[in-house]
Enzyme design. Sequence first.
Site, PDB file in Angstrom:
ATOM      1  CB  SER A 175      43.432  47.828  49.303  1.00 20.33           C
ATOM      2  OG  SER A 175      42.631  47.560  48.180  1.00 20.33           O
ATOM      3  CG  HIS A 203      44.821  48.245  53.523  1.00 21.79           C
ATOM      4  ND1 HIS A 203      46.097  47.908  53.149  1.00 21.79           N
ATOM      5  CD2 HIS A 203      43.993  47.596  52.680  1.00 21.79           C
ATOM      6  CE1 HIS A 203      46.042  47.102  52.112  1.00 21.79           C
ATOM      7  NE2 HIS A 203      44.785  46.892  51.806  1.00 21.79           N
ATOM      8  CE  LYS A 235      46.771  43.614  53.027  1.00 25.46           C
ATOM      9  NZ  LYS A 235      45.435  43.501  52.464  1.00 25.46           N
TER      10      LYS A 235
HETATM   11  C1  LIG Z   1      44.856  42.430  51.662  1.00 22.85           C
HETATM   12  C2  LIG Z   1      43.382  42.526  51.743  1.00 22.85           C
HETATM   13  C3  LIG Z   1      42.602  41.396  51.965  1.00 22.85           C
HETATM   14  C4  LIG Z   1      43.199  40.015  51.953  1.00 22.85           C
HETATM   15  O1  LIG Z   1      43.799  39.724  53.163  1.00 22.85           O
HETATM   16  P1  LIG Z   1      44.872  38.517  53.163  1.00 22.85           P
HETATM   17  O2  LIG Z   1      45.000  38.157  54.595  1.00 22.85           O
HETATM   18  O3  LIG Z   1      46.091  39.072  52.563  1.00 22.85           O
HETATM   19  O4  LIG Z   1      44.279  37.421  52.345  1.00 22.85           O
HETATM   20  C5  LIG Z   1      41.243  41.555  52.130  1.00 22.85           C
HETATM   21  N1  LIG Z   1      40.673  42.771  52.065  1.00 22.85           N
HETATM   22  C6  LIG Z   1      41.388  43.882  51.816  1.00 22.85           C
HETATM   23  C7  LIG Z   1      40.703  45.198  51.757  1.00 22.85           C
HETATM   24  C8  LIG Z   1      42.762  43.789  51.645  1.00 22.85           C
HETATM   25  O5  LIG Z   1      43.465  44.864  51.361  1.00 22.85           O
END
Ligand SMILES: *Cc1c(COP(=O)(O)O)cnc(C)c1O
Length: 389
Positions: A175, A203, A235
């Site tokens: 991330s 991602h 995302k």
């Molecule tokens: C954003 C993210 C999460 C969390 O996901 P949400 O649905 O925003 O809670 C989990 N793992 C990674 C690698 C992320 O980048």
Amino acid sequence: MRDFATELQQRRDAGLYRTRRLVDGPHQPALTTDGEPVLAFCSNDYLGLASHPELVSAAAAGVARYGVGGAASHLICGHHSEHHRLEERLAEFTRRSGALFFSTGFMANLGVITALAGKGDTIFSDSLNHASIIDGCRLSGASVQVYPHGDTEALEAQLAKTQGHKLVVTDGVFSMDGDVAPLRELAKLCRQYGALLVVDDAHGFGCVGPEGRGAVLQAGLSEDEVPLVVGTLGKAFGTSGAFVAGPTMLLDYLVQKARSYIYTTAMPPALATASCRSVDLVEQGEQRREHLARLIGRFRREVSDMGYQLMPSLTPIQPIMIGDPHQAMALSQSLEKRGILVTAIRPPTVPQGESRLRVTFSAAHTNDQLDRLLDALKMFAPQRIRESA
Ligand SMILES: *Cc1c(COP(=O)(O)O)cnc(C)c1O
């Protein structure tokens, strides 16, 4: 009582104080925040779907039909046919036997890790894994061994020395760095040492792999090789919620054991309605992904020429490495004065000395908007500063 006020001041002094920004209007690159128009390069809405008219109307139709509430947890009476339809759609999308819909990616990681490892077991976790994985590891009560980022040799040495039940967990696309985990190598080691592999590709989904099916399918890995894949819908999918995909037996086990699945209200069914449509748009999003790749390619060429230090990322996450947190904040603020929003990422989100600007791209960015970012970055470029010194 602890002196919380002093702790806050220490954070400010260290350049680590965090504030929230107030956004008005729909999520898109041209935002209004705190009353000012800005051009944002910091959202995770990688395919520009968060305000897509088809998703908005799917959600509206879902709300009209099913209301706005989740009403109960999945195991009481909250498991709606729309959730079920989304799970089947996600299983198909990820080429897995099944999928389980969680309320967020954070909850999915807490649930999966704490359900599948506990006291007496060992979890092996990449040093740059997301905070929700780190917290899942801590909460599980298992012994945790952190291996250096992407270092499969170090991981192998740890695996070889460890007895008992082993779980290996990694981000797919990382991330904060935007690089991809060595998934084929990890899958091979897990098979060799009898470890269960969990890949969180928050991602990657939507952006990498055939039809945006993520890093695991990009690496051509089957359900046998990577049993559990976690993804978020918040995302590239442009909605909200998350999922775990894998063999139905393991998903059934999670339904029994994952506390963050069991003890929380189901997401509103209308959100699942919108997310189903979003999976279609992601699958058919080749033009969006191609446009995104062109933006990223041009950004990387021009910004490297300016003398900035980029990281080896081919994904929409394109950090500009700065080092010092104050300097990272200063650059972010200078850009903001020119109406461009790029967040500075500082410890503890990244290691000490690795503060950076985290530029993220969306298929919704236009070439002109990229020009504006490049023009602004040019004003503060290391190249230019060296030449004028
Ligand atoms: C954003 C993210 C999460 C969390 O996901 P949400 O649905 O925003 O809670 C989990 N793992 C990674 C690698 C992320 O980048």
